[in-house]
Design an enzyme around this catalytic site. Sequence first.
Site, PDB file in Angstrom:
ATOM      1  NE  ARG A   1     -52.553  84.383  12.932  1.00  0.00           N
ATOM      2  CZ  ARG A   1     -52.512  83.157  13.468  1.00  0.00           C
ATOM      3  NH1 ARG A   1     -52.266  83.002  14.736  1.00  0.00           N
ATOM      4  NH2 ARG A   1     -52.727  82.114  12.719  1.00  0.00           N
TER       5      ARG A   1
ATOM      6  NE  ARG B   1     -53.809  83.078  20.688  1.00  0.00           N
ATOM      7  CZ  ARG B   1     -53.453  81.907  20.183  1.00  0.00           C
ATOM      8  NH1 ARG B   1     -53.951  80.807  20.686  1.00  0.00           N
ATOM      9  NH2 ARG B   1     -52.592  81.828  19.189  1.00  0.00           N
TER      10      ARG B   1
ATOM     11  NE  ARG C   1     -60.554  83.671  22.810  1.00  0.00           N
ATOM     12  CZ  ARG C   1     -59.554  82.824  23.066  1.00  0.00           C
ATOM     13  NH1 ARG C   1     -58.738  82.470  22.092  1.00  0.00           N
ATOM     14  NH2 ARG C   1     -59.340  82.371  24.269  1.00  0.00           N
TER      15      ARG C   1
ATOM     16  CG  ASP D   1     -58.148  81.582  10.631  1.00  0.00           C
ATOM     17  OD1 ASP D   1     -57.315  81.961  11.456  1.00  0.00           O
ATOM     18  OD2 ASP D   1     -58.001  80.552   9.948  1.00  0.00           O
TER      19      ASP D   1
ATOM     20  CE1 TYR E   1     -53.931  74.327   9.666  1.00  0.00           C
ATOM     21  CE2 TYR E   1     -53.374  75.678   7.765  1.00  0.00           C
ATOM     22  CZ  TYR E   1     -53.194  75.352   9.095  1.00  0.00           C
ATOM     23  OH  TYR E   1     -52.281  76.031   9.843  1.00  0.00           O
TER      24      TYR E   1
HETATM   25  O1  CP3 Z   1     -54.224  90.149  13.171  1.00  0.00           O
HETATM   26  C1  CP3 Z   1     -54.228  89.483  12.114  1.00  0.00           C
HETATM   27  O2  CP3 Z   1     -53.181  89.130  11.545  1.00  0.00           O
HETATM   28  C2  CP3 Z   1     -55.550  89.221  11.438  1.00  0.00           C
HETATM   29  C3  CP3 Z   1     -56.199  87.993  11.750  1.00  0.00           C
HETATM   30  C4  CP3 Z   1     -55.629  86.647  11.342  1.00  0.00           C
HETATM   31  C5  CP3 Z   1     -55.889  85.479  12.097  1.00  0.00           C
HETATM   32  N1  CP3 Z   1     -55.443  84.396  11.416  1.00  0.00           N
HETATM   33  C6  CP3 Z   1     -56.574  85.449  13.403  1.00  0.00           C
HETATM   34  C7  CP3 Z   1     -56.408  84.271  14.252  1.00  0.00           C
HETATM   35  C8  CP3 Z   1     -54.936  86.240  10.220  1.00  0.00           C
HETATM   36  C9  CP3 Z   1     -54.363  87.089   9.105  1.00  0.00           C
HETATM   37  C10 CP3 Z   1     -54.842  84.820  10.259  1.00  0.00           C
HETATM   38  C11 CP3 Z   1     -54.228  84.014   9.190  1.00  0.00           C
HETATM   39  C12 CP3 Z   1     -53.957  82.589   9.438  1.00  0.00           C
HETATM   40  N2  CP3 Z   1     -54.750  81.671  10.066  1.00  0.00           N
HETATM   41  C13 CP3 Z   1     -52.837  81.905   8.937  1.00  0.00           C
HETATM   42  C14 CP3 Z   1     -51.759  82.535   8.101  1.00  0.00           C
HETATM   43  C15 CP3 Z   1     -50.903  83.454   8.889  1.00  0.00           C
HETATM   44  C16 CP3 Z   1     -49.819  82.791   9.661  1.00  0.00           C
HETATM   45  O3  CP3 Z   1     -49.771  82.992  10.883  1.00  0.00           O
HETATM   46  O4  CP3 Z   1     -48.988  82.134   9.031  1.00  0.00           O
HETATM   47  C17 CP3 Z   1     -52.928  80.566   9.324  1.00  0.00           C
HETATM   48  C18 CP3 Z   1     -51.938  79.463   9.033  1.00  0.00           C
HETATM   49  C19 CP3 Z   1     -54.158  80.428  10.033  1.00  0.00           C
HETATM   50  C20 CP3 Z   1     -54.743  79.187  10.580  1.00  0.00           C
HETATM   51  C21 CP3 Z   1     -54.922  79.253  12.044  1.00  0.00           C
HETATM   52  N3  CP3 Z   1     -55.791  80.109  12.688  1.00  0.00           N
HETATM   53  C22 CP3 Z   1     -54.266  78.491  13.011  1.00  0.00           C
HETATM   54  C23 CP3 Z   1     -53.208  77.442  12.722  1.00  0.00           C
HETATM   55  C24 CP3 Z   1     -54.779  78.878  14.249  1.00  0.00           C
HETATM   56  C25 CP3 Z   1     -54.487  78.246  15.561  1.00  0.00           C
HETATM   57  C26 CP3 Z   1     -53.167  78.582  16.098  1.00  0.00           C
HETATM   58  C27 CP3 Z   1     -53.278  79.761  17.003  1.00  0.00           C
HETATM   59  O5  CP3 Z   1     -52.490  80.695  16.838  1.00  0.00           O
HETATM   60  O6  CP3 Z   1     -54.149  79.691  17.864  1.00  0.00           O
HETATM   61  C28 CP3 Z   1     -55.689  79.935  14.028  1.00  0.00           C
HETATM   62  C29 CP3 Z   1     -56.436  80.677  15.041  1.00  0.00           C
HETATM   63  C30 CP3 Z   1     -56.360  82.171  15.013  1.00  0.00           C
HETATM   64  N4  CP3 Z   1     -56.451  82.951  13.895  1.00  0.00           N
HETATM   65  C31 CP3 Z   1     -56.249  83.016  16.144  1.00  0.00           C
HETATM   66  C32 CP3 Z   1     -56.292  84.336  15.682  1.00  0.00           C
HETATM   67  C33 CP3 Z   1     -56.269  85.595  16.496  1.00  0.00           C
HETATM   68  C34 CP3 Z   1     -56.178  82.561  17.585  1.00  0.00           C
HETATM   69  C35 CP3 Z   1     -57.562  82.248  18.021  1.00  0.00           C
HETATM   70  C36 CP3 Z   1     -57.772  82.579  19.441  1.00  0.00           C
HETATM   71  O7  CP3 Z   1     -57.443  81.730  20.271  1.00  0.00           O
HETATM   72  O8  CP3 Z   1     -58.270  83.678  19.732  1.00  0.00           O
END
Ligand code: CP3
Length: 346
Positions: free
Chosen positions: A23, A27, A36, A73, A154
């Site tokens: 990640r 943010r 964003r 994602d 999911y």
């Molecule tokens: O920088 C990176 O790692 C690359 C981008 C990336 C994102 N999601 C961007 C993202 C990666 C590799 C993921 C994988 C992901 N997405 C996982 C597996 C990794 C982990 O953390 O275990 C999972 C379970 C998801 C599903 C997901 N996506 C959730 C549950 C959420 C909401 C929770 C949250 O953190 O807001 C997301 C959204 C998400 N994916 C964001 C980002 C940057 C946040 C969105 C935002 O508000 O900008």
Amino acid sequence: MSKIFVDACLGKETPYTPVWMMRQAGRYLPEYMAVRAEAGNFLNLCHDPAKAAEVTIQPLDIVGVDAAILFSDILVIPDEMGMDLEFIKGFGPKFNDPLTSQEDLDRLIGGEEAANKLTYVYDTIKLLRKQLDERGDEIALIGFCGAPWTLATYMIEGQGTKTYNICKKMMYSNPELLHNILREVTEVVKYYMEKQIESGIDVVQIFDSWAAAIEPDRYDEFSWKYMVEIADYLKSKYPDTPIIMFPKGVPAFLDKVYGNFDVYGVDWGTPMELAKEKLGDKYVLQGNMEPCRLYSKEATTESVAILAETMRDGRHIFNLGHGILPDVPVENAKHFVSECQRLSKR
Ligand code: CP3
């Protein structure tokens, strides 16, 4: 010139142990929030190759990590299979019609047809490949996917869950349906990752973020074997592309890990020493600082020093034991990265 991160994944000696953060594009970076906001929302950002490439590169310049991870994602797969993904502010991902039956599954788009719809991901990778090559700094690009199990949670629950009761009810009362879902998702993911490799990624990471929801004796049956199937498929076609497996929260499975992949991602609840003893000869290990240590520079240095000492013989990649949190100061993330690079110098 070879890329330090790819070399480390393949167990070759490197001048220092490379580092990246799960990640890392997100943010906690004001620069990410600005892009964003321009995109309107998170999914628009994923769908816009120029903007997705821009935020992928941000952590290279801002925090100095040794690898870039594609900005996207894991949930774009069920979205393109026809499940209509939404991200709700302050709540997270949501699917309005979760899978409850074989008929629901039969309505989805599968296999290569679903993978072909993810053109925006492949376009982002092609653009990144060009931009990274032009920089000439030999930074590797990591592509990724969710493990079939994590994606299925999911698709069945319709959203994130604390108890996984809906998918576990299916696991014990209708395992055949759960396996049919896992098999279908596995097929799409195989094609998807193949196309990511063809588009220009250097390394694959498979995220099984919700591995810990499965009891240890069933973990292979409902998750690991599908991840291994994806790895086998990719290795048969692209033997030189390193694969990282990250099953979060399954230390009891360390004795049973098998498969043709290169790097095992260690989560922060598993002692690195133990992972090294069980798997260090077979796989390169990635991880595993507790992400909340990033709130304190002293706590960060302490952990990095211990990890560097434990892994002094190499076969290691620094990372957090899960994703970086949104309220971590950028300065502390930079400190983590530079401490990893400094304390592992050979
Ligand atoms: O920088 C990176 O790692 C690359 C981008 C990336 C994102 N999601 C961007 C993202 C990666 C590799 C993921 C994988 C992901 N997405 C996982 C597996 C990794 C982990 O953390 O275990 C999972 C379970 C998801 C599903 C997901 N996506 C959730 C549950 C959420 C909401 C929770 C949250 O953190 O807001 C997301 C959204 C998400 N994916 C964001 C980002 C940057 C946040 C969105 C935002 O508000 O900008």
